[in-house]
Design a protein around this motif. Structure first.
Motif, PDB file in Angstrom:
ATOM      1  N   ASP A  33      23.469  54.237  23.472  1.00  0.00           N
ATOM      2  CA  ASP A  33      22.693  53.281  24.267  1.00  0.00           C
ATOM      3  C   ASP A  33      23.542  52.075  24.657  1.00  0.00           C
ATOM      4  O   ASP A  33      24.314  51.548  23.842  1.00  0.00           O
ATOM      5  N   ILE A  34      23.379  51.643  25.894  1.00  0.00           N
ATOM      6  CA  ILE A  34      24.060  50.467  26.419  1.00  0.00           C
ATOM      7  C   ILE A  34      23.019  49.407  26.758  1.00  0.00           C
ATOM      8  O   ILE A  34      22.029  49.681  27.426  1.00  0.00           O
ATOM      9  N   LYS A  35      23.268  48.190  26.281  1.00  0.00           N
ATOM     10  CA  LYS A  35      22.377  47.060  26.540  1.00  0.00           C
ATOM     11  C   LYS A  35      22.835  46.312  27.797  1.00  0.00           C
ATOM     12  O   LYS A  35      23.977  46.417  28.222  1.00  0.00           O
ATOM     13  N   ASP A  36      21.939  45.524  28.342  1.00  0.00           N
ATOM     14  CA  ASP A  36      22.259  44.736  29.528  1.00  0.00           C
ATOM     15  C   ASP A  36      23.073  43.504  29.130  1.00  0.00           C
ATOM     16  O   ASP A  36      22.928  42.969  28.024  1.00  0.00           O
ATOM     17  N   LYS A  37      23.932  43.070  30.029  1.00  0.00           N
ATOM     18  CA  LYS A  37      24.655  41.811  29.852  1.00  0.00           C
ATOM     19  C   LYS A  37      24.896  41.194  31.218  1.00  0.00           C
ATOM     20  O   LYS A  37      25.402  41.857  32.127  1.00  0.00           O
ATOM     21  N   GLN A  38      24.512  39.939  31.364  1.00  0.00           N
ATOM     22  CA  GLN A  38      24.711  39.235  32.614  1.00  0.00           C
ATOM     23  C   GLN A  38      25.926  38.316  32.479  1.00  0.00           C
ATOM     24  O   GLN A  38      25.930  37.393  31.670  1.00  0.00           O
ATOM     25  N   TYR A  39      26.956  38.625  33.253  1.00  0.00           N
ATOM     26  CA  TYR A  39      28.156  37.793  33.234  1.00  0.00           C
ATOM     27  C   TYR A  39      27.989  36.640  34.223  1.00  0.00           C
ATOM     28  O   TYR A  39      27.406  36.807  35.296  1.00  0.00           O
ATOM     29  N   PRO A  40      28.513  35.468  33.891  1.00  0.00           N
ATOM     30  CA  PRO A  40      28.391  34.316  34.793  1.00  0.00           C
ATOM     31  C   PRO A  40      29.247  34.473  36.042  1.00  0.00           C
ATOM     32  O   PRO A  40      30.105  35.355  36.123  1.00  0.00           O
ATOM     33  N   THR A  41      29.004  33.614  37.016  1.00  0.00           N
ATOM     34  CA  THR A  41      29.765  33.615  38.269  1.00  0.00           C
ATOM     35  C   THR A  41      30.764  32.466  38.255  1.00  0.00           C
ATOM     36  O   THR A  41      30.443  31.359  37.803  1.00  0.00           O
ATOM     37  N   GLN A  42      31.968  32.751  38.748  1.00  0.00           N
ATOM     38  CA  GLN A  42      33.015  31.741  38.817  1.00  0.00           C
ATOM     39  C   GLN A  42      33.454  31.553  40.261  1.00  0.00           C
ATOM     40  O   GLN A  42      33.794  32.515  40.947  1.00  0.00           O
ATOM     41  N   HIS A  43      33.436  30.321  40.737  1.00  0.00           N
ATOM     42  CA  HIS A  43      33.864  29.991  42.100  1.00  0.00           C
ATOM     43  C   HIS A  43      35.294  29.457  42.059  1.00  0.00           C
ATOM     44  O   HIS A  43      35.601  28.534  41.300  1.00  0.00           O
ATOM     45  N   ILE A  44      36.167  30.054  42.879  1.00  0.00           N
ATOM     46  CA  ILE A  44      37.586  29.708  42.878  1.00  0.00           C
ATOM     47  C   ILE A  44      38.034  29.427  44.308  1.00  0.00           C
ATOM     48  O   ILE A  44      37.668  30.158  45.237  1.00  0.00           O
ATOM     49  N   THR A  45      38.830  28.384  44.461  1.00  0.00           N
ATOM     50  CA  THR A  45      39.394  28.064  45.771  1.00  0.00           C
ATOM     51  C   THR A  45      40.873  28.452  45.807  1.00  0.00           C
ATOM     52  O   THR A  45      41.648  28.009  44.950  1.00  0.00           O
ATOM     53  N   ILE A  46      41.231  29.294  46.768  1.00  0.00           N
ATOM     54  CA  ILE A  46      42.600  29.766  46.937  1.00  0.00           C
ATOM     55  C   ILE A  46      43.173  29.166  48.220  1.00  0.00           C
ATOM     56  O   ILE A  46      42.592  29.326  49.303  1.00  0.00           O
ATOM     57  N   LYS A  47      44.302  28.492  48.132  1.00  0.00           N
ATOM     58  CA  LYS A  47      44.902  27.868  49.306  1.00  0.00           C
ATOM     59  C   LYS A  47      45.447  28.898  50.284  1.00  0.00           C
ATOM     60  O   LYS A  47      45.328  28.746  51.503  1.00  0.00           O
ATOM     61  N   ASN A  48      46.080  29.945  49.745  1.00  0.00           N
ATOM     62  CA  ASN A  48      46.632  31.002  50.598  1.00  0.00           C
ATOM     63  C   ASN A  48      45.497  31.942  51.009  1.00  0.00           C
ATOM     64  O   ASN A  48      45.086  32.807  50.243  1.00  0.00           O
ATOM     65  N   LYS A  49      44.985  31.778  52.215  1.00  0.00           N
ATOM     66  CA  LYS A  49      43.814  32.541  52.656  1.00  0.00           C
ATOM     67  C   LYS A  49      44.082  34.042  52.741  1.00  0.00           C
ATOM     68  O   LYS A  49      43.149  34.841  52.670  1.00  0.00           O
ATOM     69  N   ARG A  50      45.336  34.440  52.890  1.00  0.00           N
ATOM     70  CA  ARG A  50      45.654  35.873  52.920  1.00  0.00           C
ATOM     71  C   ARG A  50      45.399  36.534  51.572  1.00  0.00           C
ATOM     72  O   ARG A  50      45.218  37.758  51.513  1.00  0.00           O
ATOM     73  N   LYS A  51      45.388  35.757  50.495  1.00  0.00           N
ATOM     74  CA  LYS A  51      45.098  36.307  49.175  1.00  0.00           C
ATOM     75  C   LYS A  51      43.605  36.585  49.002  1.00  0.00           C
ATOM     76  O   LYS A  51      43.184  37.203  48.032  1.00  0.00           O
ATOM     77  N   VAL A  52      42.804  36.095  49.959  1.00  0.00           N
ATOM     78  CA  VAL A  52      41.361  36.371  49.956  1.00  0.00           C
ATOM     79  C   VAL A  52      41.015  37.390  51.034  1.00  0.00           C
ATOM     80  O   VAL A  52      40.260  38.341  50.799  1.00  0.00           O
ATOM     81  N   ASN A  53      41.579  37.200  52.220  1.00  0.00           N
ATOM     82  CA  ASN A  53      41.366  38.124  53.337  1.00  0.00           C
ATOM     83  C   ASN A  53      42.728  38.611  53.854  1.00  0.00           C
ATOM     84  O   ASN A  53      43.277  38.043  54.803  1.00  0.00           O
ATOM     85  N   PRO A  54      43.275  39.637  53.223  1.00  0.00           N
ATOM     86  CA  PRO A  54      44.602  40.127  53.610  1.00  0.00           C
ATOM     87  C   PRO A  54      44.610  40.646  55.048  1.00  0.00           C
ATOM     88  O   PRO A  54      43.605  41.182  55.544  1.00  0.00           O
ATOM     89  N   ASN A  55      45.765  40.514  55.704  1.00  0.00           N
ATOM     90  CA  ASN A  55      45.889  41.063  57.053  1.00  0.00           C
ATOM     91  C   ASN A  55      46.227  42.551  56.992  1.00  0.00           C
ATOM     92  O   ASN A  55      46.313  43.141  55.903  1.00  0.00           O
ATOM     93  N   GLN A  56      46.416  43.172  58.148  1.00  0.00           N
ATOM     94  CA  GLN A  56      46.647  44.620  58.213  1.00  0.00           C
ATOM     95  C   GLN A  56      47.906  45.024  57.465  1.00  0.00           C
ATOM     96  O   GLN A  56      47.929  46.036  56.757  1.00  0.00           O
ATOM     97  N   TYR A  57      48.974  44.222  57.610  1.00  0.00           N
ATOM     98  CA  TYR A  57      50.218  44.512  56.904  1.00  0.00           C
ATOM     99  C   TYR A  57      50.002  44.410  55.388  1.00  0.00           C
ATOM    100  O   TYR A  57      50.468  45.263  54.620  1.00  0.00           O
TER     101      TYR A  57
END
Length: 280
Positions: free
Chosen positions: A96-120
């Motif tokens: 049996d597996i019980k439920d667990k709710q993990y918290p949310t963490q908000h992070i700001t990344i200066k290099n926007k490509r590390k969040v939305n990578p380009n095609q390359y």
């Protein structure tokens, strides 16, 4: 002793010889946790165990064979089963597996490509994902499983396992390890003996080392400044594997410490002693 008796004795020793576990990890029956599932008595043939198509570690402990299962972070609470095979016999064991709710963490990344990578970037990421998957899917049969982990460094816990991460306001996958902040150049040591199963520089993970400890137990170390080991190298517990850095997707120097079991990322603290070496 006749040949027949020698053969029978050899088979008995083979079937009852334990896969030794120095100390089992702490059990946590939640998504991202570890389940210790009792099987048959140790004097019987070692069983093979599978969960969701993946092999599961089996060790001897307290006179019994036990499955040591990494619980997927995405697994829903409720009753689940592993498939146990011994010779020609197949059976299932429920857990049996019980439920667990993990918290949310908000992070700001200066290099926007590390969040939305380009095609390359995506072409590179897809290639790297295959290499990372290969390292985490390693399965090495081993007579001794080193569960007596030591912390790879001293530092402040800056990121907890399982947190749902939001980068620059955009939701991403949960955090698959724990972050330990430390000064650039701080030595990182191997938590246990093993074999290096991959090193490299990755788009998100930066400089990374994977260590295979046996039977699907793999540790990973990301964002390193320097890597001091090579692929295929045998590692002793406490041996230097690299130094803390800020490579990849980071906001500052730290170590991302990950533990993978049956190719599922699980809570690292379940494998380590009380966190006297860490600050909160």
């Amino acid at each position: 002793m006749c040949l027949k008796n020698r053969v029978l004795l050899g088979l008995l020793l083979l079937f009852s010889s334990p896969v030794f576990a120095s100390e089992l990890p702490q059990q946590s029956p939640v998504p991202g946790g570890v389940m210790i599932i009792p099987l048959s008595a140790q004097n019987k043939m070692k069983p093979e165990v599978v969960f969701q198509g993946k092999p599961v570690m089996v060790v001897a402990s307290d006179g019994r064979w036990k499955a040591v299962l990494g619980v997927p972070l995405a697994l829903k609470p409720g009753t689940h089963k592993v498939v146990v095979t011994r010779g020609d016999e197949k059976s299932t064991v429920l857990f049996d597996i019980k439920d667990k709710q993990y918290p949310t963490q908000h992070i700001t990344i200066k290099n926007k490509r590390k969040v939305n990578p380009n095609q390359y970037d995506m072409k590179r990421i897809n290639s790297e994902t295959a290499r990372i998957d290969a390292a985490l899917q390693q399965w090495t049969e081993k007579a001794s499983i080193p569960f007596d982990f030591i912390w790879p460094l001293k530092g402040r816990v800056s990121g907890l396992f399982g947190r749902r991460r939001v980068f620059n306001g955009e939701p991403r996958k949960p955090h698959s390890g724990m972050d330990i902040a430390a000064a650039t150049g701080t030595i990182i040591q191997a938590p246990a003996e093993g074999i290096v199963r991959g090193t490299g520089h990755y788009f998100f993970n930066g400089n990374t080392v994977f260590i295979d400890h046996g039977q699907g137990l793999v540790t990973m170390f990301c964002h390193l400044e320097q890597i001091t080991v090579e692929d295929g190298q045998a590692i002793r517990q406490g041996e230097k594997i690299g130094t803390v850095g800020a490579t990849g997707r980071v906001t500052g120097p730290h170590l991302h410490l990950g533990v993978s079991l049956n190719d599922e990322r699980v809570e690292p603290t379940l494998f380590f002693p009380p966190q006297s070496a860490l600050k909160h």
